[in-house]
Design a protein around this motif. Structure first.
Motif, PDB file in Angstrom:
ATOM      1  N   SER A 151      42.644  39.901  33.891  1.00 48.44           N
ATOM      2  CA  SER A 151      42.626  40.983  32.905  1.00 48.44           C
ATOM      3  C   SER A 151      42.680  42.345  33.576  1.00 48.44           C
ATOM      4  N   HIS A 152      42.063  42.475  34.745  1.00 48.89           N
ATOM      5  CA  HIS A 152      42.086  43.745  35.466  1.00 48.89           C
ATOM      6  C   HIS A 152      43.480  44.031  36.019  1.00 48.89           C
ATOM      7  N   VAL A 153      44.150  42.999  36.486  1.00 51.76           N
ATOM      8  CA  VAL A 153      45.524  43.158  36.969  1.00 51.76           C
ATOM      9  C   VAL A 153      46.420  43.610  35.824  1.00 51.76           C
ATOM     10  N   ALA A 196      46.135  49.656  47.616  1.00 51.46           N
ATOM     11  CA  ALA A 196      45.264  48.529  47.291  1.00 51.46           C
ATOM     12  C   ALA A 196      43.821  48.840  47.636  1.00 51.46           C
ATOM     13  N   VAL A 197      42.915  48.138  46.968  1.00 48.66           N
ATOM     14  CA  VAL A 197      41.485  48.247  47.259  1.00 48.66           C
ATOM     15  C   VAL A 197      40.904  46.836  47.358  1.00 48.66           C
ATOM     16  N   PRO A 198      39.923  46.640  48.205  1.00 45.75           N
ATOM     17  CA  PRO A 198      39.320  45.319  48.327  1.00 45.75           C
ATOM     18  C   PRO A 198      38.393  45.015  47.158  1.00 45.75           C
ATOM     19  N   VAL A 199      38.236  43.734  46.865  1.00 42.20           N
ATOM     20  CA  VAL A 199      37.266  43.256  45.886  1.00 42.20           C
ATOM     21  C   VAL A 199      36.291  42.359  46.636  1.00 42.20           C
ATOM     22  N   ARG A 200      35.018  42.673  46.542  1.00 42.20           N
ATOM     23  CA  ARG A 200      34.008  41.941  47.312  1.00 42.20           C
ATOM     24  C   ARG A 200      33.079  41.151  46.394  1.00 42.20           C
ATOM     25  N   ARG A 201      32.528  40.090  46.963  1.00 48.34           N
ATOM     26  CA  ARG A 201      31.496  39.310  46.285  1.00 48.34           C
ATOM     27  C   ARG A 201      30.441  38.961  47.318  1.00 48.34           C
ATOM     28  N   ALA A 245      37.962  47.636  40.516  1.00 47.84           N
ATOM     29  CA  ALA A 245      37.327  46.779  41.519  1.00 47.84           C
ATOM     30  C   ALA A 245      35.813  46.780  41.350  1.00 47.84           C
ATOM     31  N   ASN A 246      35.241  47.939  41.042  1.00 49.54           N
ATOM     32  CA  ASN A 246      33.796  48.025  40.848  1.00 49.54           C
ATOM     33  C   ASN A 246      33.352  47.165  39.669  1.00 49.54           C
TER      34      ASN A 246
END
Length: 264
Positions: A89-91, A204-209, A243-244
């Motif tokens: 959905s974010h994409v 681009a930005v990273p997505v972290r978990r 991303a946040n």
């Protein structure tokens, strides 16, 4: 079960080469597939027949093509981590907001894999669909991912895949790439200035978990249009916000399983 012997391994490899050939050239005759693989038609036919028996290849007249059974395998790979589905959905929202092509990319075996791709109203159809593999050093998404890896892991990826020049702007020097990744870490955003495809810029930005990089959200568009403040500030700000939100979702949400059942 015993250890696989060299013949078994080669047989598996050849069958997969047949599959990849069908993916590349589409429906094809036996002779075309054999020529592409530089393999005898009799040998090629045996692999095709086995794949047909297992429903991974179908035949229409004298042409062979990939079977729809691969659809389930692809879906299983994309949903192996529930977080991957939560990125879709974010994409889509990024594609709608920017009008450009948006994607979520993850690293697998040292390469980038497109897990989700959406095209905005003015996006260039550059042929980068779901499942496409890319080198990490030349793309904004790849840089966003590599910047979160320790040096030894980056070294291992470079040792395996090298730093091929995809355009005249691609970074092909190891030390230059390290400097670029340091800059990505400092600003939290990665840029690709015609480094992966001529005439295309990307950010681009990273997505972290849980402190580990899960993948990267990226937007790409023509370099004459995706430039200036839009390229360096406006679109990155959109992606950082996305991303946040996504990081909060993948950390705290537990999506319901979408698994289904099918006769194997």
């Amino acid at each position: 079960m015993g250890e696989p012997n060299d013949e078994t391994i080669q047989t598996t490899k050849t069958s997969l080469e047949v599959v990849h050939t069908l993916q590349e050239i589409g429906p094809a005759r036996l002779s075309e597939i054999a020529d592409r693989l530089d393999m005898a038609e009799s040998t090629t036919h045996r692999h095709l027949q086995t794949l047909r028996d297992l429903r991974y290849v179908s035949r229409d007249g004298d042409r062979y093509q990939l079977g729809l059974r691969f659809t389930r395998l692809g879906r299983a790979a994309r949903t192996r981590d529930p977080a991957y589905e939560m990125t879709q959905s974010h994409v889509q929202e990024l594609a709608e907001e920017t009008g450009e092509r948006s994607q979520f990319v993850v690293e697998d075996h040292g390469l980038g894999i497109y897990v989700h791709v959406e095209t905005g109203s003015r996006a260039v159809r550059a042929g980068f669909g779901v499942g496409r593999q890319i080198h990490l050093h030349s793309s904004s998404a790849g840089k966003a991912i590599l910047a979160n890896y320790p040096r030894e892991r980056v070294d291992g990826i470079i040792d395996r895949w090298g730093l091929p020049a995809l355009t005249d702007h691609t970074i092909t020097d190891r030390e230059e790439l390290y400097d670029e990744l340091e800059a990505v870490r400092e600003r939290g955003v990665a840029f690709n200035r015609k480094e992966h495809v001529d005439g295309i810029n990307g950010t681009a930005v990273p997505v972290r978990r849980d402190g580990e990089v899960l993948g990267a959200l990226a937007v790409a568009g023509p370099s004459h249009r995706l430039t200036g403040d839009e390229f360096e500030q406006e679109v990155p700000d959109m992606m950082l916000a996305a991303a946040n939100e996504l990081e909060l979702n993948v950390t705290y949400a537990t999506p319901e399983s979408a698994d289904d059942h099918i006769v194997e």
